[in-house]
Design an enzyme around this catalytic site. Structure first.
Site, PDB file in Angstrom:
ATOM      1  N   TRP A   1       1.511   2.152  -8.816  1.00 58.60           N
ATOM      2  CA  TRP A   1       1.832   3.421  -9.469  1.00 58.60           C
ATOM      3  C   TRP A   1       3.252   3.372 -10.051  1.00 58.60           C
ATOM      4  CZ3 TRP A   1       1.298   8.670  -6.348  1.00 58.60           C
ATOM      5  CH2 TRP A   1       1.132   9.717  -7.250  1.00 58.60           C
TER       6      TRP A   1
ATOM      7  N   TYR B   1       5.963   7.980  -2.145  1.00 56.88           N
ATOM      8  CA  TYR B   1       4.601   8.223  -2.637  1.00 56.88           C
ATOM      9  C   TYR B   1       4.318   9.721  -2.626  1.00 56.88           C
ATOM     10  CZ  TYR B   1      -0.498   7.884  -2.855  1.00 56.88           C
ATOM     11  OH  TYR B   1      -1.822   8.026  -3.220  1.00 56.88           O
TER      12      TYR B   1
ATOM     13  N   LYS C   1       0.800  -1.243   0.000  1.00 56.81           N
ATOM     14  CA  LYS C   1       0.000   0.000   0.000  1.00 56.81           C
ATOM     15  C   LYS C   1       0.828   1.287   0.000  1.00 56.81           C
ATOM     16  CE  LYS C   1      -3.366  -1.171  -0.598  1.00 56.81           C
ATOM     17  NZ  LYS C   1      -3.654  -1.865  -1.903  1.00 56.81           N
TER      18      LYS C   1
ATOM     19  N   ARG D   1       6.130   5.131   1.713  1.00 60.73           N
ATOM     20  CA  ARG D   1       5.001   6.041   1.935  1.00 60.73           C
ATOM     21  C   ARG D   1       4.883   6.271   3.431  1.00 60.73           C
ATOM     22  NH1 ARG D   1      -1.345   4.766   0.179  1.00 60.73           N
ATOM     23  NH2 ARG D   1      -2.034   6.940   0.171  1.00 60.73           N
TER      24      ARG D   1
ATOM     25  N   HIS E   1       7.127  -7.393  -2.188  1.00 64.79           N
ATOM     26  CA  HIS E   1       6.897  -6.735  -0.902  1.00 64.79           C
ATOM     27  C   HIS E   1       7.785  -7.369   0.179  1.00 64.79           C
ATOM     28  CE1 HIS E   1       3.563  -4.436  -2.328  1.00 64.79           C
ATOM     29  NE2 HIS E   1       2.670  -5.386  -2.338  1.00 64.79           N
TER      30      HIS E   1
ATOM     31  N   ARG F   1      -8.388   3.690  -4.191  1.00 69.24           N
ATOM     32  CA  ARG F   1      -9.359   4.098  -3.188  1.00 69.24           C
ATOM     33  C   ARG F   1      -9.459   5.610  -3.179  1.00 69.24           C
ATOM     34  NH1 ARG F   1      -9.390   5.254   2.169  1.00 69.24           N
ATOM     35  NH2 ARG F   1      -7.130   5.560   1.992  1.00 69.24           N
ATOM     36  N   LYS F   2      -8.449   6.286  -2.633  1.00 70.21           N
ATOM     37  CA  LYS F   2      -8.473   7.757  -2.573  1.00 70.21           C
ATOM     38  C   LYS F   2      -7.298   8.369  -3.298  1.00 70.21           C
ATOM     39  CE  LYS F   2     -11.329   9.202   1.195  1.00 70.21           C
ATOM     40  NZ  LYS F   2     -11.380   9.964   2.445  1.00 70.21           N
TER      41      LYS F   2
ATOM     42  N   SER G   1      -4.687   2.719   4.222  1.00 72.77           N
ATOM     43  CA  SER G   1      -4.879   2.032   2.949  1.00 72.77           C
ATOM     44  C   SER G   1      -4.917   0.512   3.156  1.00 72.77           C
ATOM     45  CB  SER G   1      -3.734   2.421   2.007  1.00 72.77           C
ATOM     46  OG  SER G   1      -3.913   1.850   0.745  1.00 72.77           O
TER      47      SER G   1
END
Ligand code: A3P
Length: 296
Positions: free
Chosen positions: A56, A188, A51, A125, A103, A251-252, A133
């Site tokens: 991206w 991020y 997350k 991030r 990950h 999501r956002k 997230s």
């Protein structure tokens, strides 16, 4: 167990080298096999804690590697462009990729990637937005335990009692080895602030020259709106283990959503933990663009 958890498919958490994984996403056999996986030094590796903006960076990097021929790549589903090495059924050679993703923590990544030949892009991030997230992701993911509430998840996260283990250990370990690796560290929040310059930085790290038109095209293909609606990046059809009625990858896509979830006491508690755990960590992560005082 709530209704959402009951409706989930069969999955089982298991431990490997002290880290929690979830079958059938992961398997002991694959994790064991990865120890000796001989990585092709020409294939860059994206590394992140979940997350943190992995998709991206996969999108950006795969388009950079397309040498200006974005149309040849953009409609291929992201997980085939940049497969995760630890997701079943990863098998090198099965798909045509120019990039790999993981990950995994530093210790578990194949030693062949740690010899300064593999180019590693680490995506970080701020942990508060990661927690939020990740919390929402647990609610919609078929193979992740649904937390009772945000508070329970926050505690589990801080204890490292979630899949992929402790965020603190992950970022500290990777960062502490940066001088032994050929590694670029991106965040991020930097991507949010100025995606163009992060694309240029990643391109330069990969020794790729981008003309102005290609750069602008990559920027256009990396927007939240584009990635959320594009079938090659949004996983709506490609991932059956996400309940898209409850949530999804896109999501956002903001910095600072943690403020809508953390209570004041939870925030103070997390800050005190962060200070203890990250005392020696030199990077300042950004928690909010509107106020410098929210930076750790
Ligand atoms: P939120 O849940 O805060 O929205 P990962 O790819 O590592 O799973 O990270 C997912 C997070 O990155 C999600 O954060 C998602 O919305 C965000 N994200 C993915 N693509 C993005 C983009 N193009 N722009 C901004 N955020 C993006």
């Amino acid at each position: 167990m709530d209704n959402n958890e009951v409706s989930k498919q069969l999955y089982e958490y298991f431990e490997f080298s002290g880290i929690t994984f979830s079958s059938p996403l992961h398997s002991l056999e694959l994790l064991e096999w990865l120890k000796d996986f001989d990585m092709d030094p020409d294939i860059p590796l994206i590394v992140s804690y979940p997350k943190s903006g992995t998709n991206w960076v996969q999108q950006m990097t795969s388009l950079i590697l397309a040498n200006g021929n974005i149309d040849s790549v953009k409609d291929k589903i992201l997980k085939y462009r940049a497969p995760w090495i630890e997701f079943v059924p990863f098998k090198p050679g099965d798909v045509d990729y120019q990039l790999l993703t993981t990950h995994l923590n530093y210790q578990m990544v194949p030693s062949s990637a740690k010899n300064r030949k593999t180019k590693i892009i680490y995506v970080a991030r701020n942990p508060k937005d990661v927690i939020v997230s990740f919390y929402h992701y647990h609610n919609c993911h078929q193979y992740l335990k649904t937390p009772k509430d945000f508070s329970e998840f926050l505690e589990q996260f801080v204890e490292g009692n979630v899949i992929y283990g402790s965020w603190f250990d992950h970022i500290r370990d990777w960062y502490s080895h940066k001088d032994e690796l050929d590694m670029l560290f991106v965040t991020y929040e930097d991507m949010q602030k100025d995606i163009r310059s992060v694309i240029e930085k990643v391109a330069s790290f990969l020794n790729k020259k981008l003309d102005g038109e290609t750069l602008e095209s990559i920027v256009d293909h990396c927007t939240f709106a584009y990635m959320k609606t594009n079938p090659a990046t949004n996983y709506r059809a490609a991932l059956q283990h996400i309940n898209h009625d409850i949530g999804n990858f896109f999501r956002k896509g903001t910095v600072g959503d943690w403020k809508n979830h953390f209570l004041v006491a939870q925030n103070e508690w997390f800050d005190s933990i962060y200070q203890k755990m990250m005392a020696e960590f030199p990077l300042k992560l950004v928690y909010d663009f509107s106020s410098v005082s929210n930076e750790q």
